[in-house]
Design a protein around this motif. Structure first.
Motif, mmCIF file in Angstrom:
data_model
loop_
_atom_site.group_PDB
_atom_site.id
_atom_site.type_symbol
_atom_site.label_atom_id
_atom_site.label_comp_id
_atom_site.label_asym_id
_atom_site.label_seq_id
_atom_site.Cartn_x
_atom_site.Cartn_y
_atom_site.Cartn_z
ATOM 1 N N GLN A 191 0.857 -1.198 -0.018
ATOM 2 C CA GLN A 191 -0.003 0.071 0.047
ATOM 3 C C GLN A 191 0.923 1.262 -0.146
ATOM 4 O O GLN A 191 0.294 2.147 -0.016
ATOM 5 C CB GLN A 191 -1.080 -0.065 1.211
ATOM 6 N N ILE A 334 0.766 -1.672 12.441
ATOM 7 C CA ILE A 334 -0.696 -1.071 12.293
ATOM 8 C C ILE A 334 -1.740 -2.264 11.661
ATOM 9 O O ILE A 334 -1.058 -3.090 10.864
ATOM 10 C CB ILE A 334 -0.644 0.210 11.249
ATOM 11 N N ARG A 336 -5.709 -1.702 10.464
ATOM 12 C CA ARG A 336 -7.154 -1.164 9.988
ATOM 13 C C ARG A 336 -7.547 -0.584 11.463
ATOM 14 O O ARG A 336 -8.080 -1.369 12.265
ATOM 15 C CB ARG A 336 -8.095 -1.853 9.505
ATOM 16 N N GLY A 337 -7.268 0.599 11.801
ATOM 17 C CA GLY A 337 -7.656 1.416 12.890
ATOM 18 C C GLY A 337 -6.335 1.762 13.728
ATOM 19 O O GLY A 337 -6.405 2.873 14.239
ATOM 20 N N ALA A 338 -5.534 0.881 13.920
ATOM 21 C CA ALA A 338 -4.124 1.224 14.521
ATOM 22 C C ALA A 338 -4.130 2.121 15.634
ATOM 23 O O ALA A 338 -3.781 3.241 15.752
ATOM 24 C CB ALA A 338 -3.209 1.802 13.357
ATOM 25 N N ALA A 499 -4.115 4.938 7.006
ATOM 26 C CA ALA A 499 -4.367 5.886 7.842
ATOM 27 C C ALA A 499 -5.767 6.725 7.532
ATOM 28 O O ALA A 499 -5.859 8.177 7.698
ATOM 29 C CB ALA A 499 -3.349 7.000 8.235
ATOM 30 N N GLU A 685 -11.146 3.048 8.303
ATOM 31 C CA GLU A 685 -11.086 2.544 9.363
ATOM 32 C C GLU A 685 -11.997 2.733 10.406
ATOM 33 O O GLU A 685 -12.065 1.974 11.462
ATOM 34 C CB GLU A 685 -9.514 2.877 10.066
HETATM 35 S S1 SMO Z 1 -3.777 0.285 9.540
HETATM 36 MO MO1 SMO Z 1 -3.684 1.567 7.895
HETATM 37 O O1 SMO Z 1 -3.551 0.689 6.593
HETATM 38 O O2 SMO Z 1 -3.107 2.914 8.507
#
Ligand code: SMO
Length: 733
Positions: A191, A334, A336-338, A499, A685
């Motif tokens: 990503q 991290i 999703r949400g982190a 993020a 997220e």
């Molecule tokens: S946990 Mo996200 O891909 O910033």
């Protein structure tokens, strides 16, 4: 016959749904060497012997000795004083955890590479690791001691989150192909291609312009593909050493074992409350295990969880201590949400504990303490700049759309009937991204628009969203706009998709680039139409002068070609602040008395994603995140025993299926962000943040009448059954 996958939905869908997507593993040609990673089968420990002679049939074998002189991966220095522990790439002398790469074996045949790796003698003597400190930071504001001394009620909560997998349908994969011009081209399931390029360049000692990193179709990422991994480095290094194409694709078990994990933190807090139910002080401890090495974003969850507290509530006195230390198992990073889910669940558990202690209605309690809309923007006690939200408005909408009175009545009726039922709410605020993003827009010689966005695509529909944004601003059909992303050869710098930043920052960059591009195009059109730029207007398909003369985009392109120039804008936009999305969720649960099996009722969710540009894409993100939120609340858990991963396959690690997802009732309640010109916030997220917190509250509400005061996620039937059983047999939990 009409196309069953209408092109106006998402341009990505037709190829993906028809199996025509091109992922990294689809790209390696027959000449490519397969790389197999020999991993430590135990750890932490000392490598007593490593004898690769039995694998001499390999094209190349890499061990730690072959990595002399390589640079180290970067760790984002987000927290002052943090001690980075980057990956060693291949273990030298010690392994920090089972699963750590020890050697790479290359062979033209995938299975043969694996067989040769099997023949290698690797002996590890297990030794307990120390668990070095990595992060330690605090937030303090106001007089916490005075707040707790003055409190009429003090409640506490503690949540031990399991480690979970940022599970993707496509596992990690890398392909590196040396080019004739000396460039190394690397296809990665990532990503963040630009970050990968820079990391690879630093580690390999190459100039970044000798590397081109391309993310083709990416089958999900969720934070697990945002940082460079040892395998990526090994693939690139092996390609350089052999001069040949080299490929690696993780097997499912390898992804569970050696891709990063998320969550895993333990958060505890105490909330001081006055006689009117006002929150007057918060103490919290945020404690994260970081696993055996630190990926680039390792500090993010700890920092987010701490800085986001106390969420949407105005609390003047806080004392938040955050710690993270190295430990066993895969790297923590991290997901999703982190850190946002962890902060939300702690705060929302505390709020419902106050409701239970005071008898004040849980919704009213939130209304009394939420920061009013008119008070924003404001600094939070942790120093964050909260831009724009209407928390009381979200609560009112939730009350109305979910009919909370009816849900409460249904719960009470179920209880009166001897059933175990609960209702839980959550209110949350989440920062969405920071920093810069880039965009490029060019007029092609054929009159079509070619755009490149720095926000990469991994299934969210970025290409469709970008085309639609530009189509609206350029008065063109989306089909007239070609969009590309995820290639460092097309944009010199970019951040990518993480993020929840792709719309708030990525689309703002594109919108600004479009304004600049239009200014340039209008000036050139004015020259062609022999009038002033102010006399040129945008019309469908091109420009028109106030005298009525028209010029199409292809006409403009032809004029530019004639003059030997290209109409092109390269733009870099830096967000002045984070955009804070928010939302309110209501969840209900009924628990089977005999088995402990929880069944969710419909989830009601009022969401403020700021100004919504693409309602269908927003819905996709919200529901997708919600599915993962349900997974982490009810079933997902990485389990180790004695350093060995027990959940290394989909037979052991449960991800939610469609049938596990309850009906979802979404209500959009946008308040435009004050942090960008589009007014957009993030949604990627959101489903992992409010939903698990509301489910946790529903589970606790259901179990409270049975005397269960605390239970940790995932709320599986077995855990719930044990919690009920322990109480009924006088056990302590
Ligand atoms: S946990 Mo996200 O891909 O910033």
């Amino acid at each position: 016959m009409p196309d069953p996958i209408a092109p106006e939905t998402r341009r990505e869908d037709a190829p993906l749904l028809r199996g025509a997507g091109r992922f990294v593993d689809d790209l390696g040609g027959p000449e490519a060497l397969f790389l197999h990673v020999l991993r430590a089968d135990a750890g932490p420990g000392r490598i007593v012997s490593l004898d690769v002679s039995a694998a001499s049939g390999a094209t190349l074998i890499l061990t730690a000795a072959d990595l002399e002189g390589l640079g180290r991966a970067g760790v984002n220095p987000l927290v002052p004083g943090m001690v980075p522990h980057p990956s060693p790439i291949l273990a030298a002398g010690r392994v920090a955890a089972a699963g750590e790469p020890v050697a790479a074996i290359l062979h033209p045949d995938r299975e043969r590479a694996a067989d040769l790796a099997e023949a290698i003698v690797l002996e590890i003597e297990e030794e307990a690791g120390e668990g070095a400190d990595a992060l330690s930071f605090d937030y303090a504001a106001g007089d916490v001691d005075a707040a707790f001394a003055a409190a009429v009620h003090v409640v506490s909560a503690r949540i031990a989150h399991p480690r979970v997998s940022p599970f993707t349908l496509e596992p990690r994969a890398a392909l590196a192909v040396p080019q004739a011009n000396g460039e190394l081209r690397v296809w990665l399931s990532t990503q963040t291609p630009h970050r990968a390029r820079d990391d690879l360049a630093r580690i390999l000692g190459l100039s970044p312009d000798r590397l081109r990193v391309i993310a083709p179709d990416v089958g999900g990422a969720f934070g697990g593909k945002a940082s460079i991994y040892p395998e990526d480095v090994l693939v690139a290094l092996a390609a350089l050493r052999t001069g040949r194409a080299v490929r690696w694709t993780a097997r499912r078990s390898e992804d569970f074992l050696a891709a990063s994990h998320g969550r895993g933190g333990t958060l505890s807090g105490r909330l001081a409350v006055d006689a009117e139910g006002r929150f007057i002080g918060l103490c919290a401890d945020v404690d994260f295990p970081l696993g055996s090495w630190m990926p680039f974003s390792a500090a993010v969850p700890t920092r987010n969880a701490a800085r986001i507290l106390p969420g949407p509530y105005g609390i003047a006195a806080i004392d938040i201590k955050a710690r993270a230390r190295m430990g066993g198992g895969a790297a923590m990073n991290i997901y999703r949400g982190a850190g946002r889910p962890e902060a939300a669940m702690l705060m929302e558990r505390l709020v419902e504990e106050v409701a239970a202690a005071t008898g004040i209605d849980a919704l009213d309690l939130r209304r009394r303490n939420a920061i009013p809309r008119a008070a924003l923007p404001a600094r939070t006690p942790t120093g964050e700049w909260l831009d724009a939200s209407d928390f009381p408005g979200l609560l009112d909408r939730l009350d109305a759309t979910a009919d909370l009175a009816a849900l409460r009545a249904a719960r009470d009726a179920a209880r009166a009937d001897g059933r175990i039922a609960g209702l839980g709410l959550a209110l949350y605020a989440e920062p969405c991204g920071a920093g810069f993003e880039t965009a490029r827009i060019a007029l092609r010689p054929d009159g079509r628009i070619a755009a490149v966005t720095g926000s990469t695509a991994q299934g969210q529909g970025r290409l469709s969203a970008t085309a639609r944004l530009l189509a609206g601003r350029l008065h063109l059909a989306p089909d007239a706009i070609e969009v590309r992303a995820g290639d460092t050869g097309l944009l010199p710098e970019a951040i990518g998709a993480l993020a929840s930043r792709s719309t708030a920052i990525g689309a703002t960059a594109m919108a600004e680039a479009c304004d600049l591009f239009l200014g340039l195009a209008r000036a050139r059109a004015a020259e062609a139409l022999q009038c002033g730029p102010d006399e040129v207007g945008l019309a469908p398909g091109g420009f028109v002068s106030s005298a009525g003369a028209g010029l199409s985009w292809s006409g403009l392109a032809a004029a530019a070609t004639e003059r030997g120039e290209t109409l092109e804008i390269d733009h870099r936009y830096t967000a002045p602040a984070e955009a804070w999305a928010s939302g309110a969720v209501a969840a209900t649960v009924e628990i089977d008395v005999e088995t402990g099996m929880p069944t969710l009722g419909p989830i009601h969710w009022v969401d403020d994603a700021g100004r919504v540009l693409n309602p269908r894409l927003v819905e996709g993100q919200l529901v997708g995140g919600l599915a993962q939120g349900v997974g982490e609340a009810l079933m997902e858990r990485i389990v180790y025993e004695g350093g060995q991963l027990l959940t290394g396959s989909l037979m052991d690690y449960q991800v939610p299926r469609a049938s596990d997802i309850p009906p979802v009732r979404l209500t959009s309640a946008p308040v435009p962000s004050a942090a960008n010109a589009l007014g957009a916030k993030g949604v990627g997220e959101a489903g992992n943040i409010g939903v698990p917190a509301a489910i946790a509250n529903a589970i606790h509400d259901a179990l409270r009448p049975l005397g269960v005061t605390r239970i940790d996620p995932p709320f599986t039937a077995a855990r719930i059954w044990e919690a009920i059983h322990d109480v009924s047999t006088g056990g302590e939990r």
